[in-house]
Design an enzyme around this catalytic site. Structure first.
Site, PDB file in Angstrom:
ATOM      1  N   CYS A  72       0.839  -1.223   0.052  1.00 16.44           N
ATOM      2  CA  CYS A  72      -0.115  -0.024   0.001  1.00 16.44           C
ATOM      3  C   CYS A  72       0.878   1.321  -0.041  1.00 16.44           C
ATOM      4  O   CYS A  72       0.687   2.356  -0.592  1.00 16.44           O
ATOM      5  CB  CYS A  72      -0.951  -0.031   1.220  1.00 16.44           C
ATOM      6  SG  CYS A  72      -2.030  -1.411   1.179  1.00 16.44           S
ATOM      7  N   ALA A  73       1.996   1.254   0.803  1.00 16.52           N
ATOM      8  CA  ALA A  73       2.699   2.427   0.780  1.00 16.52           C
ATOM      9  C   ALA A  73       3.463   2.431  -0.570  1.00 16.52           C
ATOM     10  O   ALA A  73       3.519   3.603  -0.985  1.00 16.52           O
ATOM     11  CB  ALA A  73       3.862   2.178   1.940  1.00 16.52           C
TER      12      ALA A  73
END
Length: 181
Positions: free
Chosen positions: A69-70
């Site tokens: 996600c990052a």
């Protein structure tokens, strides 16, 4: 009662259930109600109608505090800088607005606004990306035309996998060209 789709997505290979109907290219995107926190302004409710009448990219992630996600948020932030004001861009998760702001500040995310679906999971349910077992959002990339028509959907089969970045950027360029921006 929302549609329940068993084994519609995986998490590390394990089948998960999604709540809501999937988005389809060429259809109108359903409305949603999310929360945004802007320093100095406080909490704001954001609905689809509150977003600009421009091409919009929604990068939907389970949680910004996970590696994929990052990476997804950083990658889109970098890639979308070249589009300037022609595109409105959002990262959506069920993280609290405070956690989203902390992440974006620490990572210098400047080209994406955050929307938090933690309160009602409204976007997750209306866009068919709410994972029933965890109440997190499944990984997806959605591009809307200025009239709220779905121009592109990448509903990633396993939430631990990356989306098709190149496909999303190509679809975004095509949507911007069609919109004449």
């Amino acid at each position: 009662m929302p549609t329940i789709r068993n084994a519609a997505v995986k998490a590390g290979g394990a089948p998960m259930t999604l709540v809501g109907d999937p988005l389809a290219v060429g259809t109108k995107a359903p409305d949603f109600e999310t929360i945004q926190f802007v320093m100095g302004e406080g909490f704001t409710t954001v609905r689809l109608a509150d977003t600009p009448r421009a091409v919009r990219l929604f990068s939907i992630v389970p949680s910004l505090d996970t590696p994929v996600c990052a990476d997804q948020t950083r990658r889109f932030s970098q890639e979308l800088a070249s589009f300037g004001d022609a595109v409105a861009t959002y990262t959506v998760s069920v993280d609290t607005p405070f956690a989203q702001n902390r992440f974006c500040g620490a990572e210098s995310i400047e080209n994406m606004q955050t929307l938090s679906d933690y309160r009602d999971r409204s976007l997750g349910t209306s866009w068919g990306v709410l994972i029933d077992e965890s109440k997190l959002l499944a990984r997806a990339v959605v591009i809307l035309d200025p009239d709220d028509t779905v121009a592109y959907v990448d509903a990633v089969a396993d939430i631990f996998d990356h989306p098709d970045y190149d496909g999303a950027i190509a679809a975004l360029r095509a949507a911007v060209e069609r919109a004449g921006a």
